[in-house]
Design a protein around this motif. Structure first.
Motif, mmCIF file in Angstrom:
data_model
loop_
_atom_site.group_PDB
_atom_site.id
_atom_site.type_symbol
_atom_site.label_atom_id
_atom_site.label_comp_id
_atom_site.label_asym_id
_atom_site.label_seq_id
_atom_site.Cartn_x
_atom_site.Cartn_y
_atom_site.Cartn_z
ATOM 1 N N LEU A 112 0.810 -1.218 0.000
ATOM 2 C CA LEU A 112 0.000 0.000 0.000
ATOM 3 C C LEU A 112 0.846 1.272 0.000
ATOM 4 N N GLY A 113 2.170 1.113 0.051
ATOM 5 C CA GLY A 113 3.055 2.272 0.030
ATOM 6 C C GLY A 113 2.992 3.096 1.301
ATOM 7 N N LEU A 114 2.834 2.427 2.440
ATOM 8 C CA LEU A 114 2.707 3.104 3.716
ATOM 9 C C LEU A 114 4.027 3.106 4.470
ATOM 10 N N THR A 115 4.228 4.132 5.294
ATOM 11 C CA THR A 115 5.460 4.220 6.076
ATOM 12 C C THR A 115 5.211 4.148 7.574
ATOM 13 N N SER A 116 3.954 4.198 8.005
ATOM 14 C CA SER A 116 3.683 4.142 9.439
ATOM 15 C C SER A 116 2.383 3.385 9.703
ATOM 16 N N ARG A 117 2.270 2.888 10.905
ATOM 17 C CA ARG A 117 1.064 2.179 11.330
ATOM 18 C C ARG A 117 -0.140 3.124 11.324
ATOM 19 N N ALA A 118 0.114 4.395 11.637
ATOM 20 C CA ALA A 118 -0.971 5.364 11.635
ATOM 21 C C ALA A 118 -1.588 5.495 10.249
ATOM 22 N N GLN A 119 -0.761 5.450 9.208
ATOM 23 C CA GLN A 119 -1.291 5.510 7.845
ATOM 24 C C GLN A 119 -2.190 4.311 7.560
ATOM 25 N N ALA A 120 -1.850 3.169 8.135
ATOM 26 C CA ALA A 120 -2.677 1.981 7.948
ATOM 27 C C ALA A 120 -4.058 2.187 8.555
ATOM 28 N N VAL A 121 -4.109 2.875 9.702
ATOM 29 C CA VAL A 121 -5.395 3.176 10.336
ATOM 30 C C VAL A 121 -6.225 4.071 9.418
ATOM 31 N N VAL A 122 -5.597 5.108 8.875
ATOM 32 C CA VAL A 122 -6.307 6.049 8.014
ATOM 33 C C VAL A 122 -6.842 5.360 6.760
ATOM 34 N N ILE A 123 -6.007 4.548 6.110
ATOM 35 C CA ILE A 123 -6.455 3.914 4.871
ATOM 36 C C ILE A 123 -7.555 2.893 5.143
ATOM 37 N N ALA A 124 -7.561 2.301 6.337
ATOM 38 C CA ALA A 124 -8.633 1.368 6.683
ATOM 39 C C ALA A 124 -9.981 2.073 6.698
ATOM 40 N N TYR A 125 -9.982 3.341 7.150
ATOM 41 C CA TYR A 125 -11.214 4.125 7.149
ATOM 42 C C TYR A 125 -11.530 4.676 5.765
ATOM 43 N N GLU A 126 -10.521 5.232 5.096
ATOM 44 C CA GLU A 126 -10.766 5.850 3.790
ATOM 45 C C GLU A 126 -11.245 4.833 2.758
ATOM 46 N N SER A 127 -10.800 3.608 2.873
ATOM 47 C CA SER A 127 -11.176 2.580 1.907
ATOM 48 C C SER A 127 -12.556 2.001 2.190
ATOM 49 N N GLY A 128 -13.087 2.272 3.391
ATOM 50 C CA GLY A 128 -14.370 1.703 3.771
ATOM 51 C C GLY A 128 -14.238 0.347 4.434
ATOM 52 N N LEU A 129 -12.993 -0.116 4.648
ATOM 53 C CA LEU A 129 -12.788 -1.394 5.327
ATOM 54 C C LEU A 129 -13.370 -1.343 6.732
ATOM 55 N N ILE A 130 -13.248 -0.175 7.356
ATOM 56 C CA ILE A 130 -13.839 0.045 8.675
ATOM 57 C C ILE A 130 -14.873 1.153 8.564
ATOM 58 N N THR A 131 -16.026 0.916 9.153
ATOM 59 C CA THR A 131 -17.076 1.924 9.189
ATOM 60 C C THR A 131 -16.984 2.663 10.511
ATOM 61 N N PRO A 132 -16.985 4.001 10.513
ATOM 62 C CA PRO A 132 -16.927 4.749 11.769
ATOM 63 C C PRO A 132 -17.956 4.243 12.770
ATOM 64 N N GLY A 133 -17.505 3.995 13.977
ATOM 65 C CA GLY A 133 -18.375 3.478 15.023
ATOM 66 C C GLY A 133 -18.331 1.981 15.137
ATOM 67 N N GLN A 134 -17.789 1.289 14.131
ATOM 68 C CA GLN A 134 -17.713 -0.159 14.138
ATOM 69 C C GLN A 134 -16.702 -0.633 15.171
ATOM 70 N N ARG A 135 -16.989 -1.717 15.838
ATOM 71 C CA ARG A 135 -16.077 -2.281 16.817
ATOM 72 C C ARG A 135 -15.811 -3.749 16.467
ATOM 73 N N PRO A 136 -14.562 -4.223 16.634
ATOM 74 C CA PRO A 136 -14.263 -5.605 16.313
ATOM 75 C C PRO A 136 -14.920 -6.550 17.311
ATOM 76 N N GLU A 137 -15.219 -7.767 16.880
ATOM 77 C CA GLU A 137 -15.834 -8.747 17.758
ATOM 78 C C GLU A 137 -14.799 -9.740 18.269
#
Length: 228
Positions: free
Chosen positions: A198-223
């Motif tokens: 994904l061309g990322l340099t930090s774990r924080a970028q991974a968090v952002v792309i997870a939201y921007e891509s729609g992989l995570i929906t705001p408010g969603q919690r893992p089970e």
């Protein structure tokens, strides 16, 4: 190993105090200091620090622009960037993390936590001040959904996508390993591969792309994910 740090802040008194604080820790060595973003870019290229502690509002070149230039020109040895600022505006937080910052702290953070954060980001972790809540990042990311981001995830394997989802939820490597019944070393390998794809340099970028891509929906919690 000693963590080599570059300190960037346009306020001389604050910068001097921070340098003194960090140098007092036996595991940290401040190798340079800069009073503006342009100087920071030059010093980062010349000194190749492990961590850059970066202010946001500065003359000549602001901290966000400096982060982009430092990380894009880092070559193989990419420094970790820890933003330390007075301003916790949502756009600052989101943009800094999206562009590669590994941490975002406020200047009223206790000294001990600042030192701990430097060590944490040097080790590859992500640190966000308690006052800067996940909901803030979620809310801002909701307005930056991207079909292009979603297509980027097509390059990932099912396991890598699963791990990206957990990283995006803020789950630690050890908890991910326990949840997926993998070794922590295997989890780290998957994270390294997905970040490379994904061309990322930090774990924080991974968090952002997870939201921007729609992989995570705001408010969603893992089970059924172990406590972190």
């Amino acid at each position: 190993m000693t963590t080599r740090v570059l300190v960037v802040d346009d306020q001389d008194l604050l910068r001097t105090g921070l340098v003194t604080l960090l140098n007092a820790d036996p595991g940290i060595e401040v190798v340079g200091e800069a009073g503006d973003g342009a100087c920071a870019v030059e010093l980062a290229a010349a000194l190749r620090p492990d961590v850059v502690v970066m202010d946001i509002r500065m003359p000549v070149l602001d901290g966000i622009s400096a982060i982009r230039r430092i990380l894009s020109g880092a070559g193989e040895k990419v420094p970790r960037v820890m933003v330390l600022t007075t301003f916790d505006l949502p756009e600052y937080v989101y943009t800094a993390l999206r562009d590669g910052a590994a941490a975002f702290l406020l200047k009223d953070t206790p000294p001990g936590r600042i030192i701990a954060a430097v060590h944490a980001v040097a080790a590859g972790d992500m640190v966000i001040a308690p006052r800067i809540t996940r909901e803030l990042v979620e809310t801002y990311a909701r307005h930056h959904r991207s079909a292009a981001r979603a297509r980027q995830l097509d390059t990932l394997t099912n396991r890598e996508t699963e791990i990206l989802h957990l990283v995006g939820r803020g789950i630690t490597n050890s908890a991910i390993a326990q949840h997926l019944m993998l070794s922590e070393a295997t989890v780290k390998t998957h994270i390294k591969r997905l970040m490379s794809k994904l061309g990322l340099t930090s774990r924080a970028q991974a968090v952002v792309i997870a939201y921007e891509s729609g992989l995570i929906t705001p408010g969603q919690r893992p089970e059924k994910v172990c406590q972190v």
